[in-house]
Design an enzyme around this catalytic site. Structure first.
Site, PDB file in Angstrom:
ATOM      1  N   TYR A   1       0.219   9.280   9.901  1.00 11.87           N
ATOM      2  CA  TYR A   1       0.951   8.264  10.663  1.00 11.87           C
ATOM      3  C   TYR A   1       0.139   7.801  11.869  1.00 11.87           C
ATOM      4  O   TYR A   1       0.076   6.598  12.170  1.00 11.87           O
ATOM      5  CB  TYR A   1       2.301   8.832  11.120  1.00 11.87           C
ATOM      6  CG  TYR A   1       3.275   9.074  10.005  1.00 11.87           C
ATOM      7  CD1 TYR A   1       4.294   8.172   9.713  1.00 11.87           C
ATOM      8  CD2 TYR A   1       3.180  10.216   9.212  1.00 11.87           C
ATOM      9  CE1 TYR A   1       5.186   8.384   8.678  1.00 11.87           C
ATOM     10  CE2 TYR A   1       4.068  10.444   8.170  1.00 11.87           C
ATOM     11  CZ  TYR A   1       5.064   9.531   7.912  1.00 11.87           C
ATOM     12  OH  TYR A   1       5.945   9.752   6.884  1.00 11.87           O
TER      13      TYR A   1
ATOM     14  N   ASP B   1       6.117   5.916  -0.678  1.00 15.42           N
ATOM     15  CA  ASP B   1       5.989   6.351   0.701  1.00 15.42           C
ATOM     16  C   ASP B   1       4.580   5.982   1.199  1.00 15.42           C
ATOM     17  O   ASP B   1       4.103   4.887   0.904  1.00 15.42           O
ATOM     18  CB  ASP B   1       6.282   7.853   0.811  1.00 15.42           C
ATOM     19  CG  ASP B   1       6.453   8.332   2.237  1.00 15.42           C
ATOM     20  OD1 ASP B   1       7.571   8.216   2.773  1.00 15.42           O
ATOM     21  OD2 ASP B   1       5.471   8.792   2.843  1.00 15.42           O
TER      22      ASP B   1
ATOM     23  N   HIS C   1      14.350   8.416  -2.465  1.00 14.15           N
ATOM     24  CA  HIS C   1      12.996   8.216  -1.959  1.00 14.15           C
ATOM     25  C   HIS C   1      11.923   8.922  -2.773  1.00 14.15           C
ATOM     26  O   HIS C   1      10.753   8.571  -2.684  1.00 14.15           O
ATOM     27  CB  HIS C   1      12.936   8.704  -0.508  1.00 14.15           C
ATOM     28  CG  HIS C   1      11.661   8.389   0.189  1.00 14.15           C
ATOM     29  ND1 HIS C   1      11.266   7.103   0.465  1.00 14.15           N
ATOM     30  CD2 HIS C   1      10.674   9.200   0.670  1.00 14.15           C
ATOM     31  CE1 HIS C   1      10.097   7.122   1.097  1.00 14.15           C
ATOM     32  NE2 HIS C   1       9.712   8.380   1.224  1.00 14.15           N
TER      33      HIS C   1
END
Length: 420
Positions: A342, A209, A396
């Site tokens: 982000y 990630d 994930h």
């Protein structure tokens, strides 16, 4: 006396509910204020449970029949809410977490939290594990102890690791970084942690990630110290089917399924990405003091990004794990600062594939139900690819979805370490 800076954990500068041992700093890095660390978040638990109990969810689905296509289901949230107040025991979980060796170190005016578990093997390889969002150091707990034990690679070479699991800046017990902080800055701090604080001249790293960003930056920019890198995710945007065809990349049946997962995510599953990359304050402030809100926002990702058989062996990703992860975010008041990763990294995932400036080996593990997929030919574009494994079980969060596969793949670093 413990400095207030070592306890600063979030954007508001609030003091975390933690305790730091006043024992003598370990090893040789006293100027980094390296200290043992103990988790003590119990003071925040009554308020968290009160908020969970008092949250009034609808009696029934407003639009029945849409299922998970519209996000996490009301029945799932209600079930988790009930388990959180009836079955989940933070104090018990906290005691388990404190069985690991936690530390903090002050690096570049940030307090960096990390777990450091050492092997008894004198030839053990230092290994830095990098988590992403909505993950944390928790996602690697199922693999730590096995990695420190003596084992063998697929070719029979002996292998074990000294395992270091930091909390990314702004996550859990690590300080929130300045506003313009990037994954390259995190890589620089983690390189300091490994080489100057812990004294490892060379080490290997793993990233998944957003943790793939600092891991790849270490691999590319700190190649004298980072002598092997392993990934389950890449900081490069995957290619859609038409672009793969243009690259003359053909896919097996398993790979076609994995590519379809990426197509689905990129069309109906990435709204959170846009929100956190453009308006982190909006979602951050909305959910900062809202445990059920954080559960819905992050729990949906844990569920939809994982193997449909999550919670059945070898997966350890069950409801208790989701509640533990959400509790950690809420109790450390780190939700707002975590989503800023982000916003701070608009180019965190690159669209142009470039090769790292290193000859160090690169290893890659794909898992069928991950939200993104990189075929072997693409991974080979970004580094010295020496191993590519594709697993039909997992998603994930490989450390939770399929711990045995991740452990075995990480051990393969030993096949190439003497060439590093």
């Amino acid at each position: 006396m413990v400095s207030s800076r070592a306890l600063t954990l979030n954007l508001a500068g609030l003091s975390a509910l933690v305790s730091i041992s006043l024992a003598t700093p370990i090893e040789h890095a006293n100027h980094f204020d390296l200290r043992p660390f103990s988790i003590n978040l119990s003071r925040g638990v009554p308020r968290m449970l009160e908020l969970i109990k008092d949250t009034k969810l609808p009696d029934k689905e407003e639009y029945p029949g849409v299922g998970s296509s519209a996000g996490i289901g009301l029945d799932v949230v209600k079930s988790l809410q009930r388990e959180w107040t009836v079955d989940f025991d933070w104090h018990k979980e906290e005691a388990k977490l404190n069985k690991y060796h936690h530390y903090t170190a002050d690096i570049e005016n940030l307090s960096i939290h990390f777990i450091h578990e050492k092997s008894h093997d004198a030839e053990a390889i230092p290994l830095l594990l990098n988590h992403g969002w909505p993950g944390s150091f928790l996602e690697f707990l199922p693999v730590i102890n096995n990695l420190t034990q003596k084992a063998t690679t697929s070719t029979g070479k002996p292998i074990s690791f000294h395992v270091i699991v930091p909390s990314m800046p702004g996550f859990a017990f690590s300080s929130a970084p300045p506003a313009n902080w990037t994954v390259d800055d995190t890589a620089r701090v983690f390189n300091t942690l490994m080489t100057k604080v812990l004294g490892y001249e060379t080490f290997a790293t793993f990233g998944t990630d957003f943790g793939a960003g600092p891991a790849y930056s270490l691999y590319d920019n700190f190649n004298s110290s980072t002598r092997a890198a392993h990934f389950a995710f890449l900081p490069f945007f995957p290619l859609p089917p038409d672009q793969l065809a243009a690259e003359n990349i053909t896919l097996s049946k398993l790979e076609q399924s994995e590519e379809q997962n990426f197509v689905t995510w990129s069309t109906t599953g990435n709204a959170y990405f846009s929100e956190q990359a453009t308006k982190p304050n909006t979602i951050g402030l909305a959910l900062q003091d809202n445990p059920i809100g954080q559960l819905a926002w992050m729990g949906e990702k844990f569920i939809s990004w994982s193997d449909p058989k999550a919670g059945t062996a070898p997966s350890v990703l069950n409801h208790n794990q989701i509640l533990l992860s959400t509790s950690l975010y809420y109790l450390t008041r780190s939700f707002l600062s975590s989503v800023y990763v982000y916003f701070q990294n608009p180019n965190g995932f690159k669209s142009v594939y470039t090769k790292a400036k290193t000859d160090a080996p690169l290893l890659f593990s794909a898992f069928q139900y991950n939200v993104a997929f990189w075929p072997q030919a693409l991974v080979a574009k970004v580094g010295n690819l020496v191993m590519y494994n594709n697993h039909e079980f997992g998603g994930h969060f490989p450390g939770l979805d399929n711990p045995p596969a991740l452990i075995q793949d990480l051990r393969e670093i030993g096949n190439y370490w003497d060439r590093a």
